[in-house]
Scaffold this active site. Structure first.
Site, short mmCIF file in Angstrom:
data_model
loop_
_atom_site.label_atom_id
_atom_site.label_comp_id
_atom_site.label_asym_id
_atom_site.label_seq_id
_atom_site.Cartn_x
_atom_site.Cartn_y
_atom_site.Cartn_z
CB ALA A 167 -0.43 -7.82 2.95
CB CYS B 122 -0.94 0.00 1.20
SG CYS B 122 -2.35 1.12 1.02
CE LYS C 80 9.92 -0.65 -16.57
NZ LYS C 80 10.01 0.83 -16.53
CB VAL D 93 1.59 1.42 -7.20
CG1 VAL D 93 0.58 0.71 -8.12
CG2 VAL D 93 2.71 2.03 -8.02
N GLY D 94 -0.07 1.17 -4.55
CA GLY D 94 -1.16 0.54 -3.81
C GLY D 94 -2.19 1.54 -3.31
CB SER D 95 -1.84 4.87 -1.71
OG SER D 95 -1.15 4.45 -0.56
N GLY E 275 4.83 6.23 -12.31
CA GLY E 275 4.03 7.07 -11.42
C GLY E 275 2.89 6.28 -10.83
N GLY F 73 3.90 1.45 -17.50
CA GLY F 73 2.81 2.09 -16.75
C GLY F 73 1.45 1.91 -17.37
#
Length: 437
Positions: free
Chosen positions: A47, A15, A210, A18-20, A312, A139
């Site tokens: 988690a 979190c 990548k 990115v998680g947020s 981002g 992204g």
């Protein structure tokens, strides 16, 4: 909005940035997502490493947070696991547990996919589960799904991309202002484009991961980061950028994946990441700032370009959510995403067999016969010279040579022999040239 169907239940691993954003988008777009899927999405657990960390008033019940990621993944009330933690372990253990248990997985973990994607794909096949990872490369740019699905009826021959925003910002700044690498990196750090430790970006590790994922999808062959030739861009100087301008080129850190014949005529795959000069007329040359772009060439479709913000929190979360929607729809319909396509089993072609061009800057003695001696070294290694430019006199005499295409091993051997000449004071720089004749 109520769909009347039970919710698709999500477990979120991580979190941070990115998680947020994933949590916020799930909350803000809840009604639209329900309409698109046919059932609501519900987070049943998140988690994290530390429970007490400030998380900016996320629209989520604090009771959902846990430090037991594996326990969360094993829960019977979880349908889809979203992983945005990164790294190899313990993420690999969590995701293989989820997939073998039949839970769909959505991940942005490029490092894990590039190092050991095979384990995840095998676990997905074993558990009959979906594995989605659009957010792992470029992204929010919809890139992997076209390679995975839209172009499956075609034969992709080459993928060329700018897939790291930090290095693209640095090189774009050097091109625009004439700044050196150190100055441009400092600017990128101040603006938040570069991490405090930028090694993964500027040394090409991020782009190599990548590139491995792109090559695996494009050529139906398992490619790992270890298969990718990697060269960073810390050695690119302001003089190199100026020389590129004189040639009508710009310098980009490129990932290049090609399908073709090796030295024995066997079909194979070449995958490399390195700085290269490209003509300003090339579609990738105008990609500036921290943007990403990938240029795909296929036999029937021709040339395709994918462009957008490659990093981002919000762009990456957008790609994650797109995968979550697809995974949720599949679960409701009782179907699966296309499984891994790695039937080709093409061997990896070593960098020495990759055909490329070189731009070589030499500081030389200003005396008669220098050019003939240097040209003789190129001829001895069967490397044809395209252009020669001489500048300066006396101690400042410089030769700038651009070659025609030749095997990289021949070009590298040429450079090594040039170093041994007493008329060559130093080799100021060596850069590959792509996108030209």
């Amino acid at each position: 909005m109520s769909s009347g169907k039970p919710a698709v239940r999500l477990a979120l691993l991580g979190c941070g940035t990115v998680g947020s954003e994933v949590v916020r988008l799930l909350h803000d777009q809840a009604d639209d997502l329900t309409a698109r899927i046919g059932a609501p999405l519900e987070i049943v657990g998140i988690a994290v490493r530390r429970l007490g960390r400030e998380r900016g008033n996320l629209p989520v019940d604090p009771a959902l947070f846990t430090t037991d990621a594996l326990g969360l993944v094993k829960r019977d009330d979880v349908d889809v696991v979203i992983e945005v933690v990164g790294g190899i372990e313990p993420a690999r253990s969590w995701l293989t547990e989820a997939l073998r248990g039949g839970k769909s997985v959505v991940t942005a973990n490029k490092a894990l996919l590039a190092e050991d994607g095979a384990t995840l794909h095998d676990a997905a096949a074993e558990g009959g589960a979906d594995l989605y990872y659009e957010a792992s490369v470029a992204g929010a740019i919809p890139l992997l799904r076209p390679l995975r699905e839209s172009l499956h009826g075609d034969r992709v021959t080459r993928v060329t991309g700018i897939v790291n925003g930090t290095t693209n910002f640095i090189l774009s700044s050097m091109d625009a202002t004439g700044a050196g690498f150190g100055e441009a990196l400092e600017e990128a750090t101040e603006l938040g484009y570069a991490e405090a430790d930028p090694t993964a970006d500027v040394e090409g590790f991020d782009a190599a991961a990548k590139a491995a994922i792109l090559a695996s999808l494009a050529f139906h062959t398992r490619v790992t980061a270890a298969d990718v030739f990697r060269e960073g861009m810390t050695g690119v100087t302001a003089a190199d950028v100026a020389s590129a301008k004189e040639m009508g080129c710009t310098i980009k850190l490129l990932c290049l994946a090609e399908r073709g014949a090796d030295s024995s005529g066997q079909e194979s795959v070449s995958v490399r990441v390195h700085p290269a000069m490209i003509p300003r007329s090339h579609p990738l040359a105008s990609v500036g700032d921290a943007f990403n772009a990938v240029f795909v060439e296929a036999e029937a479709a021709g040339q395709l370009m994918f462009y957008g913000r490659g990093a981002g929190g919000t762009p990456t979360a957008s790609a994650v959510l797109g995968d979550v929607v697809a995974a949720a729809r599949n679960r409701l319909a009782g179907t699966r995403a296309p499984s891994e396509s790695a039937y080709a089993h093409l061997p990896i072609r070593p960098i020495g067999e990759a055909v490329t061009r070189y731009h070589v800057s030499l500081e030389v003695a200003d005396r008669q016969g220098v050019l003939a001696t240097v040209a003789g070294v190129f001829a001895r290694h069967e490397v044809s010279i395209a252009t020669v430019r001489q500048s300066g006199r006396d101690e400042d005499a410089m030769l700038v040579i651009v070659t025609h295409g030749a095997p990289d091993a021949n070009l590298a051997a040429t450079v090594e022999d040039l170093r041994a000449l007493d008329i060559v004071r130093s080799i100021a720089s060596v850069l590959r040239v792509e996108g030209g004749a």
